[in-house]
Each structure stands twice: as structure tokens, then as C-alpha cells.
Design a protein around this motif. Structure first.
Motif, PDB file in Angstrom:
ATOM      1  N   PHE A 104      35.166  38.160  49.239  1.00 28.86           N
ATOM      2  CA  PHE A 104      36.150  39.107  48.870  1.00 28.86           C
ATOM      3  C   PHE A 104      37.820  38.825  49.119  1.00 28.86           C
ATOM      4  N   VAL A 105      38.430  38.870  48.057  1.00 22.08           N
ATOM      5  CA  VAL A 105      39.831  38.463  48.070  1.00 22.08           C
ATOM      6  C   VAL A 105      40.655  39.650  48.766  1.00 22.08           C
ATOM      7  N   ARG A 106      41.136  39.424  49.798  1.00 15.22           N
ATOM      8  CA  ARG A 106      41.936  40.452  50.691  1.00 15.22           C
ATOM      9  C   ARG A 106      43.307  40.337  50.372  1.00 15.22           C
ATOM     10  N   GLN A 107      43.758  39.220  50.098  1.00 14.88           N
ATOM     11  CA  GLN A 107      45.196  39.107  49.777  1.00 14.88           C
ATOM     12  C   GLN A 107      45.252  37.866  48.799  1.00 14.88           C
ATOM     13  N   GLN A 108      46.618  37.951  47.928  1.00 15.89           N
ATOM     14  CA  GLN A 108      46.677  36.864  47.047  1.00 15.89           C
ATOM     15  C   GLN A 108      48.073  36.899  46.708  1.00 15.89           C
ATOM     16  N   ARG A 109      48.745  35.659  46.472  1.00 17.00           N
ATOM     17  CA  ARG A 109      50.273  35.653  46.208  1.00 17.00           C
ATOM     18  C   ARG A 109      50.592  34.422  45.719  1.00 17.00           C
ATOM     19  N   LEU A 110      51.620  34.226  44.408  1.00 13.34           N
ATOM     20  CA  LEU A 110      51.810  32.660  44.101  1.00 13.34           C
ATOM     21  C   LEU A 110      52.987  32.079  44.919  1.00 13.34           C
ATOM     22  N   LEU A 111      52.836  30.783  45.183  1.00 12.21           N
ATOM     23  CA  LEU A 111      53.824  30.134  45.888  1.00 12.21           C
ATOM     24  C   LEU A 111      54.600  29.217  44.796  1.00 12.21           C
TER      25      LEU A 111
ATOM     26  N   LYS B 140      48.051  31.476  46.652  1.00 16.68           N
ATOM     27  CA  LYS B 140      47.796  31.137  48.115  1.00 16.68           C
ATOM     28  C   LYS B 140      46.735  32.644  48.378  1.00 16.68           C
ATOM     29  N   LEU B 141      45.545  32.468  49.101  1.00 12.49           N
ATOM     30  CA  LEU B 141      44.778  33.598  49.345  1.00 12.49           C
ATOM     31  C   LEU B 141      44.061  33.717  50.487  1.00 12.49           C
ATOM     32  N   SER B 142      44.000  34.965  51.053  1.00 12.10           N
ATOM     33  CA  SER B 142      43.039  35.289  52.214  1.00 12.10           C
ATOM     34  C   SER B 142      41.714  35.979  51.690  1.00 12.10           C
ATOM     35  N   LEU B 143      40.907  35.198  52.319  1.00 14.38           N
ATOM     36  CA  LEU B 143      39.292  35.446  51.566  1.00 14.38           C
ATOM     37  C   LEU B 143      38.475  35.923  52.980  1.00 14.38           C
TER      38      LEU B 143
ATOM     39  N   LEU C 218      43.377  36.425  40.818  1.00 14.40           N
ATOM     40  CA  LEU C 218      41.929  36.453  40.756  1.00 14.40           C
ATOM     41  C   LEU C 218      41.582  38.093  40.806  1.00 14.40           C
ATOM     42  N   PRO C 219      40.159  38.324  40.452  1.00 11.58           N
ATOM     43  CA  PRO C 219      39.512  39.641  40.603  1.00 11.58           C
ATOM     44  C   PRO C 219      39.237  39.636  42.123  1.00 11.58           C
ATOM     45  N   GLU C 220      38.891  40.714  42.463  1.00 10.13           N
ATOM     46  CA  GLU C 220      38.516  41.079  44.072  1.00 10.13           C
ATOM     47  C   GLU C 220      37.404  40.215  44.490  1.00 10.13           C
ATOM     48  N   ASN C 221      36.192  40.321  43.691  1.00  9.36           N
ATOM     49  CA  ASN C 221      35.095  39.569  44.374  1.00  9.36           C
ATOM     50  C   ASN C 221      34.889  38.378  43.495  1.00  9.36           C
TER      51      ASN C 221
ATOM     52  N   ALA D 152      36.977  29.106  40.812  1.00  4.05           N
ATOM     53  CA  ALA D 152      36.754  30.381  41.279  1.00  4.05           C
ATOM     54  C   ALA D 152      36.295  31.188  40.005  1.00  4.05           C
ATOM     55  N   GLN D 153      35.552  32.029  39.766  1.00  2.00           N
ATOM     56  CA  GLN D 153      35.290  33.150  38.852  1.00  2.00           C
ATOM     57  C   GLN D 153      34.721  34.304  39.310  1.00  2.00           C
ATOM     58  N   GLU D 154      34.705  35.506  38.520  1.00  2.00           N
ATOM     59  CA  GLU D 154      34.251  36.816  39.049  1.00  2.00           C
ATOM     60  C   GLU D 154      33.043  36.643  39.356  1.00  2.00           C
TER      61      GLU D 154
END
Length: 569
Positions: free
Chosen positions: A503-510, A516-519, A537-540, A565-567
């Protein structure tokens, strides 16, 4: 852009259990077994486990020739190649031969003037070498296809010893000896030696011959293991398959680097690349040091790279490494511009309806077309050729391929079906080079397309990401990440890639180009990064990823490197 297919690598339970019982970490045992390791001896990097030089065809005969030449004080000249494998091979040959009393210098062809290998033009240069006309020419990482060059050398009163690893053609050069594990009749168990590996083996055979002659006592003579750093660099940079023998050599080289026991030039290259040799990995060799050596051969003269590898003067090494760094920056800039033009050209060619990609621009730089071909191959997942202007009326191409297509075989089929269309070509399964007449470009493009379709029966190819399945939570820690980093991974022995749902909790572009992701997985949170990904990315998601150590402000933590990664379906 093609979408990869994720596929789990088959597990080898019996081999995995055997490795565990031998004391190998649980996860490492599973990973190694699935890559064909069945016995702990296959991952023991002790020199005693290296395939002996006596098994390499004509290595003994070549060693006798060299020992005789040293005794006569003959002048020797190493004919190098203009890539990192050729440069390191030259450095190994020079350092080893000089340590054994040889009178030896080097000459490296300029890819823009004399072309590849021991050509008649290079023979002319050898005759006029500042160190004097040589008695013996020694090719490293080239020569197996130099029929005309060897004949020209003989006509000029020079003998030739060929050391190479490339696949031979139908005819072999009339050299005094040919040392190449891929020549007909050679039963050397590993066909994957790089050019630097071949000359290293010959130097071991030469030292053995000199011991037999009483020049050195048993177990005495130059310590050739001190050249393992150079052999490791050339082996990894040439992307040869890392079988057990190559992994042994690379591991030995990396261990020396981590202990600070390396040539001055390598130390300087680590410095300009901003990498820590105490944490040296195969990744550093392939993506940090190798490209900086290659930059000299791509943009100017590989002699600069070779001088960096053979000097023992730390200041000179630092100066040469700085020049190589500047060249590498120039190479990146040129490549970026060419790649953008090539992508536009490829899109106009509608590669989705063909099995191949070919691009040409009269203003492209010859030294960088191989890198452009590599980038296009990754984008379209098709065998790709990129061409630049060559000699009058000619264009030179460099190609990169995919596992489904043997590139040299495809070019060979074109040359047989259309005699004279290809003026010259060479290479192997995954990379090749060729020269054609500019007026024949369109004819060649169609002929190449036909050859690939005939050989494969396909015009569409799907990239496959082989994964190692799920990564167990107990193995997601700094210790395991360090274990993985210490192991030698590379061509034919790929680095572990795991596959899990998150599950993608947070994401941001550097910097607008890295994601950059928190999974989250089963209530646990993980930091991750996807380099060169600029869309969210999508959430899941289902992700293929590597386990890595992230160092920041003196702190070390675990991080996932996302490969794809893919949905989640």
C-alpha cells in the motif's frame, strides 16, 4: 514503452538445503541455489579454486614464446582495445610483463582513425612506434578477426601473439599462438573470460614457465594477485557472464579494493566518482569506474585511460582521473542530446510494428552510438542499431540486443543473404558493431528486420523481470542488505529482485525525476525510491524491488530500490 512481465525464478530446494547445512545464511542459500550454485566450493573465492591456466588452449605455447622473447630482450608491443576491458587488459599485460623483465610498450587504436583491432593501419603505426619497431605484437581483447592485420605484421617483419575472448569467424589469423577460450577446440571450462581475464591467465602461465626455467624459484616471482583489481574492473565493465570462475576473480579484486590495496589509478577513479572503495561493489565497477575509463575511448584516445591504470604516481593518477571525469561529463551531455534525437527518430519509425529498431544521424558522435542503442533497446525491448557517420560514404553502427536475439548471428545472416551489404561486422550475442555504405542504409534496415524475424519467428518481444519471490519480513534488515551488497552480482548472476504487494502511504518527486515512497505491507512500513520515475503510482501496487542500504548523515537504514511497479491485480 514496453511493460515488463514479472516471473518468479524457480527455487532449487535441494541445493538450497545443502547450502544451508554448509553454513550459508537462509536467504542467501535460497538466492544462490536458484542461480545454479549447488556446492559451497562454487562461492569460495580462494585462488586455489580458480580454473588452472594449463586448461587454456595454447596458453603454454604462448608462455614459451613470451619467455623466449624476454630472454632475447625482444621488443614487445601490446595492441590494446579502446574500451574498459581492453584498457585493463593492456594494463595487466604491461604491469605483469615488465615485472618479469620484458621490454614492452603499448599502442591503442583510435576508433575514429584506424578502427577496431589489429588492422593494417595499426601495423603501420606499430612500425613507427616511439619505443622502436617491435619484434612481437601482443593483442589484448582483440585480434581473433585480424586476418589482414596479422598478415601485414608478418610482411613488416613482426610476429603476432593473439589474446582475445571474442567469437572467431570462419578463418583464424596466422598468429604464432592464439589464446582464446572461444576458439575451436579449446576445452577451457569457462567460455566467459573477458579480454582482461585471458591476458591475466597468460601471465600466470608465463610465470609458471619462468619458474620451470629456473628464473624464479618455486612459488616465487611477481605477485600477480596484486593485479586482481584491474581484472575485476575489466571483467565487470565488459558485462561478461559472471560464472563461478569470474565471480572468484571479481571477488578477489573487490577484496583488495576494500582493503585499500589497489592501483593508484583505481583509487583516483573512486575519488572522482565519489564512491567509497571500502564499500566497493560490482555496481561501482560497472557504473562508476568503468564508464569513466570508457569515456576516453569514446571521445578521444584510450591511451589516457591506460596511463591512468599503469601509473604508480598518486598525483599523476589524480590528474588523469580528473581528465577522465571531465570527459565522462562531456560524454553524458552528448549522449543525452543524441538520445533525445534518437527517440524522436525511433518513434517516427513506428517500432511497435517491427522486430528491430535502427536509427541514424549524420551528426552523431561515433563513440556514443553504442550507449544510445542501449537506451533505445531498453525502451523498446528490441535489438537496436544506432549509426553515425564513418569514413567517406560509410556509416558505422553499434548495436545492443535482448536475450531472445543473438545479434552477431542476425548480422551474419544479413551478410550471407545480401553479400557486400555489410562491409565488416563483429561482436557477440548482446552487442555488435558494423560498417555499411550510407546509400545502403534503408536496404540494410529492411534486411536486418527480415533476419531477426526469420531467426526468431517473432516481431514482438516482452521483457521479463525475473524475481526471487517474496522477501520474508525477518530478512528486511541492515545485516541482510549488507550481505547482499558484499556478494558479486552481475551478468549471468543477477542481483536479487523481490516481489511483493504494498500500500502506497506517501509518494513525492525528488528533483522532478525520482519517486520517493513510503510503503506498507502487513502493518510494517518501508522507505523506497524509484529512480528516473516521474509519475505517481496508484495506492495498491505490486512491486519488483531490490533490498539496499541507504546512508544519510552517518545513519544507515534499509531502503527498497524499485525496479518496476504496477497496479495490484
Amino acid at each position: 514503452m514496453v511493460t515488463p512481465i514479472l516471473k518468479n525464478r524457480p527455487e532449487q530446494e535441494t541445493a538450497s538445503q545443502n547450502l544451508k547445512q554448509a553454513g550459508i545464511h537462509d536467504l542467501m542459500a535460497r538466492l544462490l541455489a536458484s542461480r545454479g550454485v549447488t556446492d559451497i566450493a562454487q562461492i569460495d573465492p580462494a585462488w586455489r579454486n580458480m580454473i588452472p591456466p594449463s586448461l587454456l588452449t595454447q596458453a603454454r605455447e604462448a608462455a614459451v614464446l613470451l619467455a623466449d622473447a624476454i630472454a632475447r630482450r625482444d621488443r614487445m608491443l601490446i595492441i590494446a582495445d579502446y574500451d574498459c576491458d581492453g584498457a585493463t587488459a593492456c594494463a595487466v599485460g604491461l604491469r605483469a610483463l615488465r615485472s618479469m623483465g620484458a621490454v614492452v610498450d603499448f599502442l591503442v587504436p583510435n576508433r575514429f582513425e584506424t578502427g577496431y583491432g589489429l588492422s593494417p593501419a595499426v601495423v603501420e603505426l606499430a612500425e613507427q612506434h616511439p619505443s622502436g619497431k617491435p619484434d612481437l605484437l601482443i593483442t589484448v581483447d582483440n585480434g581473433i578477426a585480424s586476418i589482414d592485420g596479422v598478415e601485414a605484421a608478418h610482411m613488416a617483419g613482426m610476429q603476432v601473439l593473439v589474446t582475445d575472448h571474442h567469437l572467431p569467424g570462419d578463418e583464424l589469423p596466422e598468429a604464432l599462438a592464439i589464446v582464446n577460450p572461444n576458439q575451436p577446440g579449446c576445452e577451457f571450462p569457462s567460455k566467459n573470460l573477458a579480454g582482461v581475464g585471458v591476458i591475466f591467465y597468460l601471465m600466470l602461465a608465463l610465470r609458471a614457465e619462468l619458474r620451470q626455467r629456473g628464473v624464479y624459484e618455486a612459488n616465487a616471482g611477481p605477485r600477480l594477485n596484486e593485479l586482481a583489481d584491474l581484472v575485476a574492473l575489466g571483467t565487470v565493465a565488459d558485462v561478461v557472464s559472471l560464472d563461478a570462475n569470474n565471480r572468484l576473480i571479481v571477488t578477489q579484486g573487490l577484496e583488495r579494493m576494500r582493503k585499500g590495496q589497489m592501483q593508484a589509478g583505481l583509487r583516483a577513479l573512486f575519488q572522482v566518482a565519489g564512491r567509497d572503495p571500502r564499500q566497493a561493489s560490482a555496481f561501482d565497477l560497472g557504473f562508476a569506474l568503468g564508464p569513466r575509463i570508457n569515456a576516453a575511448g569514446r571521445l578521444a584516445d584510450m591511451a589516457l585511460g591506460i596511463r591512468c591504470l599503469i601509473t604508480d604516481d598518486e598525483e599523476e593518477a589524480a590528474s588523469l582521473a580528473s581528465e577522465l571525469e571531465d570527459m565522462n561529463q562531456d560524454r553524458r551531455s552528448i549522449e543525452q542530446s543524441m538520445r533525445e534525437e534518437a527517440l524522436r527518430a525511433a518513434e517516427l519509425a513506428e517500432p511497435d510494428t517491427s522486430a528491430t529498431v535502427c536509427v541514424f544521424h549524420p551528426e552523431w558522435h561515433q563513440g556514443v552510438v553504442g550507449l544510445v542503442a542501449s537506451r533505445l533497446k531498453e525502451k523498446y525491448w528490441r535489438p537496436t542499431l544506432a549509426f553515425a557517420q564513418g569514413d567517406e560514404g560509410e556509416i558505422k553502427g553499434s548495436g545492443r540486443s535482448i536475450p531472445d536475439v543473438h545479434l552477431r548471428d542476425a548480422l551474419d545472416l544479413v551478410s550471407k543473404r545480401y553479400p557486400g551489404l555489410i562491409l565488416k561486422f563483429g561482436g557477440h550475442a548482446m552487442a555488435a558493431g558494423l560498417t555499411i555504405e550510407e546509400d545502403n542504409y534503408e536496404v540494410f534496415v529492411q534486411a536486418f528486420e527480415e533476419a531477426v524475424q526469420e531467426l526468431t519467428g517473432r516481431y514482438h518481444f516482452d521483457p521479463i523481470i525475473e524475481t526471487d519471490g517474496s522477501l520474508e519480513p525477518e530478512h528486511i534488515n541492515i545485516t541482510v542488505a549488507g550481505l547482499l551488497q558484499k556478494q558479486v552480482w552481475g551478468a549471468g548472476f543477477p542481483a536479487p529482485v523481490f516481489r511483493d504487494n504494498f500500500f502506497v502511504r506517501q509518494q513525492r518527486l525528488l528533483k522532478n525525476k525520482h519517486l520517493k515512497l513510503s510503503l506498507e505491507r502487513n502493518g510494517e512500513y518501508f522507505d523506497a525510491i524509484w529512480f528516473n520515475r516521474d509519475t505517481l503510482l496508484p495506492e495498491n501496487i505490486e512491486a519488483a524491488y531490490r533490498l539496499d542500504q541507504n546512508e544519510w548523515n552517518g545513519n544507515v537504514s534499509v531502503q527498497f530500490i524499485i525496479e518496476f511497479a504496477q497496479e495490484q491485480s
